[in-house]
Structure formats: structure tokens, C-alpha cells
Design a protein around this motif. Structure first.
Motif, PDB file in Angstrom:
ATOM      1  N   ARG A  85       0.824  -1.205   0.000  1.00  0.00           N
ATOM      2  CA  ARG A  85       0.000   0.000   0.000  1.00  0.00           C
ATOM      3  C   ARG A  85       0.862   1.261   0.000  1.00  0.00           C
ATOM      4  O   ARG A  85       0.615   2.201  -0.750  1.00  0.00           O
ATOM      5  CB  ARG A  85      -0.946   0.002   1.215  1.00  0.00           C
ATOM      6  CG  ARG A  85      -1.929   1.159   1.244  1.00  0.00           C
ATOM      7  CD  ARG A  85      -2.828   1.136   2.472  1.00  0.00           C
ATOM      8  NE  ARG A  85      -2.107   1.275   3.714  1.00  0.00           N
ATOM      9  CZ  ARG A  85      -1.636   2.433   4.216  1.00  0.00           C
ATOM     10  NH1 ARG A  85      -1.817   3.555   3.551  1.00  0.00           N
ATOM     11  NH2 ARG A  85      -1.005   2.472   5.355  1.00  0.00           N
ATOM     12  N   THR A  86       1.895   1.292   0.827  1.00  0.00           N
ATOM     13  CA  THR A  86       2.730   2.489   0.958  1.00  0.00           C
ATOM     14  C   THR A  86       4.037   2.386   0.177  1.00  0.00           C
ATOM     15  O   THR A  86       4.760   3.365   0.075  1.00  0.00           O
ATOM     16  CB  THR A  86       3.094   2.734   2.434  1.00  0.00           C
ATOM     17  OG1 THR A  86       3.895   1.648   2.902  1.00  0.00           O
ATOM     18  CG2 THR A  86       1.851   2.880   3.287  1.00  0.00           C
ATOM     19  N   GLN A  87       4.356   1.217  -0.320  1.00  0.00           N
ATOM     20  CA  GLN A  87       5.612   0.910  -1.006  1.00  0.00           C
ATOM     21  C   GLN A  87       6.820   0.983  -0.077  1.00  0.00           C
ATOM     22  O   GLN A  87       7.959   1.005  -0.530  1.00  0.00           O
ATOM     23  CB  GLN A  87       5.819   1.800  -2.230  1.00  0.00           C
ATOM     24  CG  GLN A  87       4.774   1.603  -3.292  1.00  0.00           C
ATOM     25  CD  GLN A  87       5.079   2.403  -4.534  1.00  0.00           C
ATOM     26  OE1 GLN A  87       6.019   3.194  -4.594  1.00  0.00           O
ATOM     27  NE2 GLN A  87       4.280   2.190  -5.557  1.00  0.00           N
ATOM     28  N   ARG A  88       6.581   1.005   1.219  1.00  0.00           N
ATOM     29  CA  ARG A  88       7.685   1.006   2.192  1.00  0.00           C
ATOM     30  C   ARG A  88       8.415  -0.325   2.088  1.00  0.00           C
ATOM     31  O   ARG A  88       7.805  -1.377   2.037  1.00  0.00           O
ATOM     32  CB  ARG A  88       7.141   1.189   3.599  1.00  0.00           C
ATOM     33  CG  ARG A  88       8.216   1.161   4.678  1.00  0.00           C
ATOM     34  CD  ARG A  88       7.599   1.309   6.043  1.00  0.00           C
ATOM     35  NE  ARG A  88       7.034   2.636   6.167  1.00  0.00           N
ATOM     36  CZ  ARG A  88       7.159   3.403   7.243  1.00  0.00           C
ATOM     37  NH1 ARG A  88       7.818   2.981   8.289  1.00  0.00           N
ATOM     38  NH2 ARG A  88       6.612   4.585   7.261  1.00  0.00           N
ATOM     39  N   ARG A  89       9.741  -0.243   2.028  1.00  0.00           N
ATOM     40  CA  ARG A  89      10.588  -1.436   2.000  1.00  0.00           C
ATOM     41  C   ARG A  89      11.368  -1.489   3.301  1.00  0.00           C
ATOM     42  O   ARG A  89      12.031  -0.530   3.677  1.00  0.00           O
ATOM     43  CB  ARG A  89      11.585  -1.407   0.836  1.00  0.00           C
ATOM     44  CG  ARG A  89      11.000  -1.187  -0.541  1.00  0.00           C
ATOM     45  CD  ARG A  89      10.126  -2.349  -0.986  1.00  0.00           C
ATOM     46  NE  ARG A  89       9.849  -2.343  -2.402  1.00  0.00           N
ATOM     47  CZ  ARG A  89       8.862  -1.686  -3.000  1.00  0.00           C
ATOM     48  NH1 ARG A  89       8.058  -0.946  -2.286  1.00  0.00           N
ATOM     49  NH2 ARG A  89       8.668  -1.778  -4.293  1.00  0.00           N
ATOM     50  N   PHE A  90      11.271  -2.611   3.989  1.00  0.00           N
ATOM     51  CA  PHE A  90      12.061  -2.832   5.192  1.00  0.00           C
ATOM     52  C   PHE A  90      13.353  -3.500   4.748  1.00  0.00           C
ATOM     53  O   PHE A  90      13.326  -4.423   3.929  1.00  0.00           O
ATOM     54  CB  PHE A  90      11.279  -3.677   6.199  1.00  0.00           C
ATOM     55  CG  PHE A  90      10.063  -2.952   6.703  1.00  0.00           C
ATOM     56  CD1 PHE A  90      10.134  -2.164   7.841  1.00  0.00           C
ATOM     57  CD2 PHE A  90       8.865  -3.023   6.013  1.00  0.00           C
ATOM     58  CE1 PHE A  90       9.019  -1.466   8.284  1.00  0.00           C
ATOM     59  CE2 PHE A  90       7.741  -2.335   6.448  1.00  0.00           C
ATOM     60  CZ  PHE A  90       7.829  -1.553   7.594  1.00  0.00           C
ATOM     61  N   LEU A  91      14.474  -3.023   5.267  1.00  0.00           N
ATOM     62  CA  LEU A  91      15.762  -3.362   4.696  1.00  0.00           C
ATOM     63  C   LEU A  91      16.701  -3.998   5.715  1.00  0.00           C
ATOM     64  O   LEU A  91      16.656  -3.678   6.901  1.00  0.00           O
ATOM     65  CB  LEU A  91      16.416  -2.094   4.139  1.00  0.00           C
ATOM     66  CG  LEU A  91      15.529  -1.252   3.219  1.00  0.00           C
ATOM     67  CD1 LEU A  91      16.148   0.106   2.974  1.00  0.00           C
ATOM     68  CD2 LEU A  91      15.276  -1.993   1.919  1.00  0.00           C
TER      69      LEU A  91
END
Length: 108
Positions: A85-91
């Protein structure tokens, strides 16, 4: 517990030193944003793309582009989770990224 002002200043100085050290590496020489993102991960300042973009006042789209560079092209980070939904990528750092991060922290 939130870091106090002195801790934030020390962290900012550490980040600046690591970014400068990374930019001597040919992989980062022409890409300050990738160096900054990698340094933030190496120093555990940010652990996701949206957090980094917010912390540094950058467009999330620009940060996502550097995630691709660091992940697909350089193999130094890996996307561990993403929010469609937010395109947040956890890295996270790959083994090669962990080695580079340790060297950068020690030598910077």
C-alpha cells in the motif's frame, strides 16, 4: 528511549564520516544518496525506505530507486519485507553489506 541532542549530534557526525568514507569506494563515488542510505542502515539510523526518506527530507521515490541499486545492482542490502500500500521497504544488510558496514564503521 529517544536519543538526546548530544547523541543525535554524535550519530550525525558518525553518519557523515561513514558517507564520506563510502564515497571513496567506486561503487558509491557518484552516488551520495546510495552512500547515505547504506550508512543509515549500517549505523542503524533507519531500517526502512520510508523512515529514511522522512528522516532526511527526501522523496520516497528517490529512496526506492537507491534501494534497487543497493539490492539488485550491488547486493549490499536486501528487502526483508514490503508494504504494497505504501511501497515502504524494510531493509537489512546482506553478508557482503555487513562486511562493508563493519569496515566503514571501523575506518571512517
Amino acid at each position: 528511549m529517544r536519543p538526546d541532542r548530544a547523541d543525535k549530534e554524535d550519530l550525525a557526525e558518525d553518519w557523515t564520516r561513514v558517507v564520506a568514507w563510502l564515497q571513496r569506494d567506486p561503487r558509491f563515488r557518484d552516488n551520495a544518496l546510495a552512500a547515505g542510505l547504506f550508512a543509515a542502515l549500517a549505523l542503524e539510523i533507519s531500517a526502512d525506505s520510508r523512515g529514511f526518506s522522512n528522516d532526511f527530507g527526501l522523496s520516497h521515490a528517490l529512496v526506492l530507486r537507491e534501494v534497487v541499486v543497493l539490492d539488485d545492482e550491488l547486493g549490499l542490502i536486501a528487502v526483508t519485507r514490503e508494504d504494497p500500500r505504501t511501497q515502504r521497504r524494510f531493509l537489512g544488510l546482506t553478508p557482503a553489506g555487513q562486511t562493508l558496514a563493519a569496515t566503514a564503521r571501523a575506518e571512517a
